[in-house]
Design a protein around this motif. Structure first.
Motif, PDB file in Angstrom:
ATOM      1  N   PHE A  50       0.751  -1.195   0.253  1.00  0.00           N
ATOM      2  CA  PHE A  50      -0.035   0.022  -0.089  1.00  0.00           C
ATOM      3  C   PHE A  50       1.008   1.272  -0.005  1.00  0.00           C
ATOM      4  O   PHE A  50       1.840   1.396   1.013  1.00  0.00           O
ATOM      5  N   SER A  51       0.978   2.008  -0.942  1.00  0.00           N
ATOM      6  CA  SER A  51       1.721   3.121  -1.117  1.00  0.00           C
ATOM      7  C   SER A  51       1.041   4.307  -1.529  1.00  0.00           C
ATOM      8  O   SER A  51      -0.273   4.614  -1.992  1.00  0.00           O
ATOM      9  N   LYS A  52       1.616   5.476  -1.331  1.00  0.00           N
ATOM     10  CA  LYS A  52       1.219   6.854  -1.655  1.00  0.00           C
ATOM     11  C   LYS A  52       1.664   7.457  -3.101  1.00  0.00           C
ATOM     12  O   LYS A  52       2.848   7.069  -3.353  1.00  0.00           O
ATOM     13  N   ASP A 103      -2.227   1.833  -4.761  1.00  0.00           N
ATOM     14  CA  ASP A 103      -2.259   3.553  -4.553  1.00  0.00           C
ATOM     15  C   ASP A 103      -3.555   3.555  -3.252  1.00  0.00           C
ATOM     16  O   ASP A 103      -4.621   3.199  -3.801  1.00  0.00           O
ATOM     17  N   ILE A 104      -3.066   3.968  -2.163  1.00  0.00           N
ATOM     18  CA  ILE A 104      -4.238   4.161  -1.202  1.00  0.00           C
ATOM     19  C   ILE A 104      -5.310   5.282  -1.479  1.00  0.00           C
ATOM     20  O   ILE A 104      -6.384   5.201  -0.763  1.00  0.00           O
ATOM     21  N   ASP A 105      -5.037   5.984  -2.491  1.00  0.00           N
ATOM     22  CA  ASP A 105      -6.086   6.795  -3.052  1.00  0.00           C
ATOM     23  C   ASP A 105      -6.946   6.374  -4.117  1.00  0.00           C
ATOM     24  O   ASP A 105      -7.812   7.172  -4.711  1.00  0.00           O
ATOM     25  N   PRO A 120       5.701   3.138   2.386  1.00  0.00           N
ATOM     26  CA  PRO A 120       4.709   2.137   2.080  1.00  0.00           C
ATOM     27  C   PRO A 120       4.630   1.232   3.135  1.00  0.00           C
ATOM     28  O   PRO A 120       5.357   0.836   4.249  1.00  0.00           O
ATOM     29  N   ILE A 121       2.988   0.468   3.400  1.00  0.00           N
ATOM     30  CA  ILE A 121       2.802  -0.400   4.291  1.00  0.00           C
ATOM     31  C   ILE A 121       2.707  -1.865   3.532  1.00  0.00           C
ATOM     32  O   ILE A 121       1.966  -1.962   2.367  1.00  0.00           O
ATOM     33  N   THR A 122       3.405  -2.947   3.811  1.00  0.00           N
ATOM     34  CA  THR A 122       3.545  -4.119   3.151  1.00  0.00           C
ATOM     35  C   THR A 122       2.959  -5.384   4.074  1.00  0.00           C
ATOM     36  O   THR A 122       3.486  -5.556   5.154  1.00  0.00           O
TER      37      THR A 122
END
Length: 246
Positions: free
Chosen positions: A146-148, A178-180, A200-202
């Motif tokens: 999960f990334s921006k 993409d978290i958006d 990022p969250i992995t």
């Protein structure tokens, strides 16, 4: 002799219809998937008084998903034996409803008692969620990143995951989100991570379909490999994995 010929004809027609029935059920699911449709599969048994109620429930859920269809599977029919095996339905309580993703994998399901149309709709996977499902059912570990957008660390984490995949002899899959991304909002929310955490969250999902670890920021490939090989005796399965972890 005439009566014998009629009996043979009737028997021939019976078995022909049996195999057509099998082909039709399987084919209907495949055709729906080819057309990009989710399938709400109502699994029942001949004579079950709750079948109509189950069909109505699935049809209510279907109205909320534009590209979906409702199909029925009679578990007692010999023609459906292979499908019952494929979906492991022999001992399941009926009626129940399975949600089959557009790639043919089961995204979720439940007996109809106390089940609501909203719960069925929530089982419908997003595109990235379907990719996770496919990887799990094929026996691969999964790295869900999960990334921006425009975050330079995301590329570094992706590189680390790719390195980990090579160490796992490509028995792992990378899913980058993409978290958006509005199309993935429901799936992202299922993980319930802190939106203010370091990205990022992995999430690492092992080959048994269990979430084995979660990492914030950049992670060494070695740690990712260890997490992918980690067996969780009591853990949680990823949302919509179609599996029950014990």
């Amino acid at each position: 002799m005439k009566n014998l010929s009629i009996s043979v004809l009737i028997a021939t027609l019976f078995f022909a219809n049996l195999f057509v029935s099998l082909a039709d059920t399987k084919q209907d699911i495949e055709n729906a998937n080819k057309n990009g449709k989710i399938v709400f599969l109502v699994v029942t048994e001949r004579g079950n008084p709750n079948t109509k109620e189950a069909m109505n429930l699935a049809e209510k859920a279907q109205k909320s998903i534009s590209k979906s269809t409702v199909l029925e599977l009679d578990r007692t029919s010999i023609a459906n034996h292979k499908l019952v095996q494929t979906y492991r339905l022999a001992g399941a309580p009926t009626p129940l409803i399975l949600v089959i993703a557009t790639n043919g994998f089961v995204a979720g399901g439940a007996p109809t008692q106390n089940l609501t149309p909203e719960q069925l709709v929530n089982m419908v996977p997003s595109p990235k969620e379907e990719d996770v499902l496919k990887a799990i059912y094929e026996g691969n570990s999964v790295f869900v990143i999960f990334s921006k957008q425009f975050d330079s660390n995301s590329k570094k984490q992706l590189d680390a995951c790719q390195s980990a995949c090579k160490s796992l002899k490509d028995k792992a899959t990378i899913i980058n989100l993409d978290i958006d991304d509005k199309n993935e909002k429901t799936f992202i929310n299922k993980f319930k991570f802190d939106k203010n955490a370091s990205f990022p969250i992995t999430y690492v999902i092992n080959a048994q379909g269990q979430i084995s670890s979660m990492f914030n920021g950049i992670t060494e490939a070695k740690s990712l490999v260890e997490a992918a090989n980690k067996k969780v005796s009591s853990g949680c399965c990823p949302p919509s994995s179609g599996k029950v972890c014990k």
